[in-house]
Structure formats: C-alpha cells, structure tokens
Design a protein around this motif. Structure first.
Motif, mmCIF file in Angstrom:
data_model
loop_
_atom_site.group_PDB
_atom_site.id
_atom_site.type_symbol
_atom_site.label_atom_id
_atom_site.label_comp_id
_atom_site.label_asym_id
_atom_site.label_seq_id
_atom_site.Cartn_x
_atom_site.Cartn_y
_atom_site.Cartn_z
ATOM 1 N N GLU A 99 0.823 -1.207 0.000
ATOM 2 C CA GLU A 99 0.000 0.000 0.000
ATOM 3 C C GLU A 99 0.861 1.262 0.000
ATOM 4 O OE1 GLU A 99 -3.380 2.302 -0.211
ATOM 5 O OE2 GLU A 99 -3.190 0.139 -0.464
ATOM 6 N N CYS A 100 1.901 1.273 0.801
ATOM 7 C CA CYS A 100 2.781 2.445 0.877
ATOM 8 C C CYS A 100 3.494 2.693 -0.454
ATOM 9 C CB CYS A 100 3.793 2.276 2.001
ATOM 10 S SG CYS A 100 3.062 2.423 3.646
ATOM 11 N N TYR A 101 3.983 1.644 -1.081
ATOM 12 C CA TYR A 101 4.652 1.828 -2.372
ATOM 13 C C TYR A 101 3.666 2.236 -3.462
ATOM 14 C CZ TYR A 101 9.329 0.569 -0.913
ATOM 15 O OH TYR A 101 10.569 0.567 -0.304
ATOM 16 N N LYS A 102 2.439 1.735 -3.401
ATOM 17 C CA LYS A 102 1.408 2.165 -4.368
ATOM 18 C C LYS A 102 1.138 3.659 -4.244
ATOM 19 C CE LYS A 102 -1.360 -2.008 -5.000
ATOM 20 N NZ LYS A 102 -2.650 -2.661 -4.707
ATOM 21 N N ILE A 103 1.135 4.148 -3.013
ATOM 22 C CA ILE A 103 0.891 5.572 -2.763
ATOM 23 C C ILE A 103 2.042 6.423 -3.284
ATOM 24 C CG2 ILE A 103 0.641 7.319 -0.930
ATOM 25 C CD1 ILE A 103 -0.858 5.123 0.688
ATOM 26 N N GLY A 104 3.270 5.880 -3.222
ATOM 27 C CA GLY A 104 4.402 6.608 -3.768
ATOM 28 C C GLY A 104 5.480 6.996 -2.773
ATOM 29 N N ILE A 105 5.749 6.116 -1.821
ATOM 30 C CA ILE A 105 6.806 6.416 -0.850
ATOM 31 C C ILE A 105 8.186 6.308 -1.496
ATOM 32 C CG2 ILE A 105 5.468 5.753 1.163
ATOM 33 C CD1 ILE A 105 7.181 3.125 1.173
ATOM 34 N N ALA A 106 9.163 6.894 -0.828
ATOM 35 C CA ALA A 106 10.546 6.849 -1.300
ATOM 36 C C ALA A 106 11.329 5.702 -0.666
ATOM 37 C CB ALA A 106 11.235 8.174 -1.000
ATOM 38 N N GLY A 107 10.792 5.091 0.376
ATOM 39 C CA GLY A 107 11.475 3.986 1.026
ATOM 40 C C GLY A 107 10.681 3.439 2.196
ATOM 41 N N TYR A 108 10.939 2.182 2.529
ATOM 42 C CA TYR A 108 10.250 1.494 3.621
ATOM 43 C C TYR A 108 11.325 0.809 4.453
ATOM 44 C CZ TYR A 108 6.341 -1.025 5.816
ATOM 45 O OH TYR A 108 5.396 -1.493 6.701
ATOM 46 N N ILE A 109 11.520 1.270 5.667
ATOM 47 C CA ILE A 109 12.582 0.758 6.527
ATOM 48 C C ILE A 109 11.983 0.179 7.802
ATOM 49 C CG2 ILE A 109 14.651 1.396 7.829
ATOM 50 C CD1 ILE A 109 14.833 3.747 5.727
ATOM 51 N N LEU A 110 12.407 -1.032 8.113
ATOM 52 C CA LEU A 110 11.956 -1.667 9.350
ATOM 53 C C LEU A 110 12.838 -1.221 10.510
ATOM 54 C CD1 LEU A 110 11.292 -5.274 8.055
ATOM 55 C CD2 LEU A 110 9.599 -3.554 8.676
ATOM 56 N N LYS A 111 12.198 -0.933 11.638
ATOM 57 C CA LYS A 111 12.943 -0.584 12.844
ATOM 58 C C LYS A 111 13.552 -1.864 13.400
ATOM 59 C CE LYS A 111 9.771 3.099 14.220
ATOM 60 N NZ LYS A 111 8.724 3.470 15.184
ATOM 61 N N PRO A 112 14.860 -1.950 13.436
ATOM 62 C CA PRO A 112 15.483 -3.163 13.981
ATOM 63 C C PRO A 112 15.428 -3.182 15.502
ATOM 64 C CG PRO A 112 17.158 -1.610 13.300
ATOM 65 C CD PRO A 112 15.832 -1.000 12.932
ATOM 66 N N LEU A 113 15.609 -4.352 16.069
ATOM 67 C CA LEU A 113 15.594 -4.494 17.519
ATOM 68 C C LEU A 113 16.876 -3.959 18.157
ATOM 69 C CD1 LEU A 113 14.015 -8.055 17.844
ATOM 70 C CD2 LEU A 113 12.906 -5.833 18.184
ATOM 71 N N LYS A 114 18.017 -4.188 17.508
ATOM 72 C CA LYS A 114 19.302 -3.765 18.072
ATOM 73 C C LYS A 114 19.569 -2.300 17.735
ATOM 74 C CE LYS A 114 22.794 -6.450 17.564
ATOM 75 N NZ LYS A 114 23.800 -7.349 16.967
ATOM 76 N N TYR A 115 19.991 -1.539 18.732
ATOM 77 C CA TYR A 115 20.259 -0.120 18.560
ATOM 78 C C TYR A 115 21.336 0.131 17.501
ATOM 79 C CZ TYR A 115 21.441 4.730 19.551
ATOM 80 O OH TYR A 115 21.681 6.065 19.424
ATOM 81 N N GLU A 116 22.378 -0.695 17.486
ATOM 82 C CA GLU A 116 23.462 -0.531 16.516
ATOM 83 C C GLU A 116 22.938 -0.652 15.088
ATOM 84 O OE1 GLU A 116 23.583 -2.893 19.014
ATOM 85 O OE2 GLU A 116 24.737 -1.650 20.395
ATOM 86 N N ASP A 117 21.999 -1.562 14.870
ATOM 87 C CA ASP A 117 21.405 -1.726 13.540
ATOM 88 C C ASP A 117 20.536 -0.516 13.185
ATOM 89 O OD1 ASP A 117 22.625 -4.201 13.331
ATOM 90 O OD2 ASP A 117 20.853 -5.307 14.007
ATOM 91 N N TYR A 118 19.864 0.021 14.181
ATOM 92 C CA TYR A 118 19.041 1.225 13.974
ATOM 93 C C TYR A 118 19.938 2.392 13.537
ATOM 94 C CZ TYR A 118 15.654 4.939 14.976
ATOM 95 O OH TYR A 118 14.813 6.017 14.880
ATOM 96 N N VAL A 119 21.041 2.583 14.244
ATOM 97 C CA VAL A 119 21.984 3.652 13.912
ATOM 98 C C VAL A 119 22.472 3.486 12.474
ATOM 99 C CG1 VAL A 119 24.266 4.646 14.407
ATOM 100 C CG2 VAL A 119 22.732 4.029 16.290
ATOM 101 N N SER A 120 22.842 2.282 12.116
ATOM 102 C CA SER A 120 23.340 2.003 10.772
ATOM 103 C C SER A 120 22.298 2.339 9.703
ATOM 104 C CB SER A 120 23.744 0.528 10.669
ATOM 105 O OG SER A 120 24.117 0.212 9.360
ATOM 106 N N ARG A 121 21.061 1.968 9.924
ATOM 107 C CA ARG A 121 20.009 2.232 8.936
ATOM 108 C C ARG A 121 19.725 3.722 8.797
ATOM 109 N NH1 ARG A 121 15.934 -2.935 9.764
ATOM 110 N NH2 ARG A 121 17.594 -4.432 9.421
ATOM 111 N N ILE A 122 19.645 4.413 9.917
ATOM 112 C CA ILE A 122 19.375 5.854 9.868
ATOM 113 C C ILE A 122 20.539 6.576 9.190
ATOM 114 C CG2 ILE A 122 18.980 7.943 11.236
ATOM 115 C CD1 ILE A 122 16.594 5.898 11.083
ATOM 116 N N LYS A 123 21.749 6.176 9.510
ATOM 117 C CA LYS A 123 22.930 6.789 8.883
ATOM 118 C C LYS A 123 22.875 6.627 7.367
ATOM 119 C CE LYS A 123 27.939 6.648 8.739
ATOM 120 N NZ LYS A 123 29.151 5.951 9.128
ATOM 121 N N LYS A 124 22.569 5.439 6.889
ATOM 122 C CA LYS A 124 22.505 5.186 5.444
ATOM 123 C C LYS A 124 21.403 6.015 4.782
ATOM 124 C CE LYS A 124 24.336 0.532 5.818
ATOM 125 N NZ LYS A 124 24.001 -0.894 5.888
#
Length: 137
Positions: A99-124
């Motif tokens: 549904e989100c991609y049909k609407i026209g989003i620029a990206g879909y990111i899952l919130k990871p459980l580990k903080y380090e993974d969250y930092v990495s995703r937000i940084k990218k």
C-alpha cells in the motif's frame, strides 16, 4: 560540504523520537528535526510552514491520522507530493508495504531491535538523501 536536511519526523512514540534525535546527534549531524505526533498534526505543519522539509520520516501506526492516511493526503497535494516520504516502522505486513509503495513512498525501513542496527540504517538513509538533488517547493 555536507548538506543539512530539514526532516519532518512523524512519530507518536516519545522514546522513538528521542532515539531518532540521539542517532542524529551521535553521528554528529546538524539536520533540523521538526517533530509531529500524528499525520493530522503533520499535515497542519506542512500547510502553514513557509519552508517545507527536505524529507519526511514517518511511522505507520499512529493515532488520529495514521501513516497510510497521511501518505494518501500528502501525495494528493500538488506541492507536497514531491517531498520524499520514508516509512520507518515495525510493520512487516506485506499489505502495508504494498500500500505504501502504491501511494508513492521513497522507502520502507523496518525498525530493527538492536540499537546498533538502527543507527546504521538511519545513517545510510541520511547519507543517501544528503546526496540527492531535492525539489524545493
């Protein structure tokens, strides 16, 4: 010179807002964060602001106007539809993603459980959008 982004963060969970801001600070970034607790409030902010955000980062599960409803309104507006919207959520529901991609989003990111993974995703994400040429409405 690294570009500074103006980011509209739409998130109703105070802990998640604090976490996002902490990551930006930890990375030594100077991005401007505009906070909103739901889609209704975010749309009000967008309608009255003189300088629109470069990107929107939003959760899907929010009170009043949820993420999908907000995205639908955003993409129907002739000016606001050009603002890249990135979903940052815990929902791995294929229906939500489609549904989100049909609407026209620029990206879909899952919130990871580990903080380090969250930092990495937000940084990218931030690095990517700092390199993009964005439309200034």
């Amino acid at each position: 010179m690294k570009k500074t982004l103006k980011i509209l963060l739409i998130e109703d969970d105070t802990i998640e807002v604090m976490k996002f801001i902490k990551v930006i600070e930890t990375l030594g970034e100077k991005h401007q964060i505009i906070e909103s607790k739901n889609g209704e409030e975010a749309m009000d902010i967008l309608k009255i602001t003189k300088q629109l955000p470069d990107i929107i980062v939003l959760d899907l599960n929010m009170p009043k106007v949820n993420g999908v409803e907000f995205l639908s309104s955003l993409k129907e507006d002739e000016i606001l539809k050009y603002i890249p919207a990135i979903v940052l959520t815990t929902s791995y529901n294929p229906k939500d993603i489609t549904e989100c991609y049909k609407i026209g989003i620029a990206g879909y990111i899952l919130k990871p459980l580990k903080y380090e993974d969250y930092v990495s995703r937000i940084k990218k994400v931030l690095e990517y959008w700092c390199e993009n040429v964005l439309i200034k409405a």
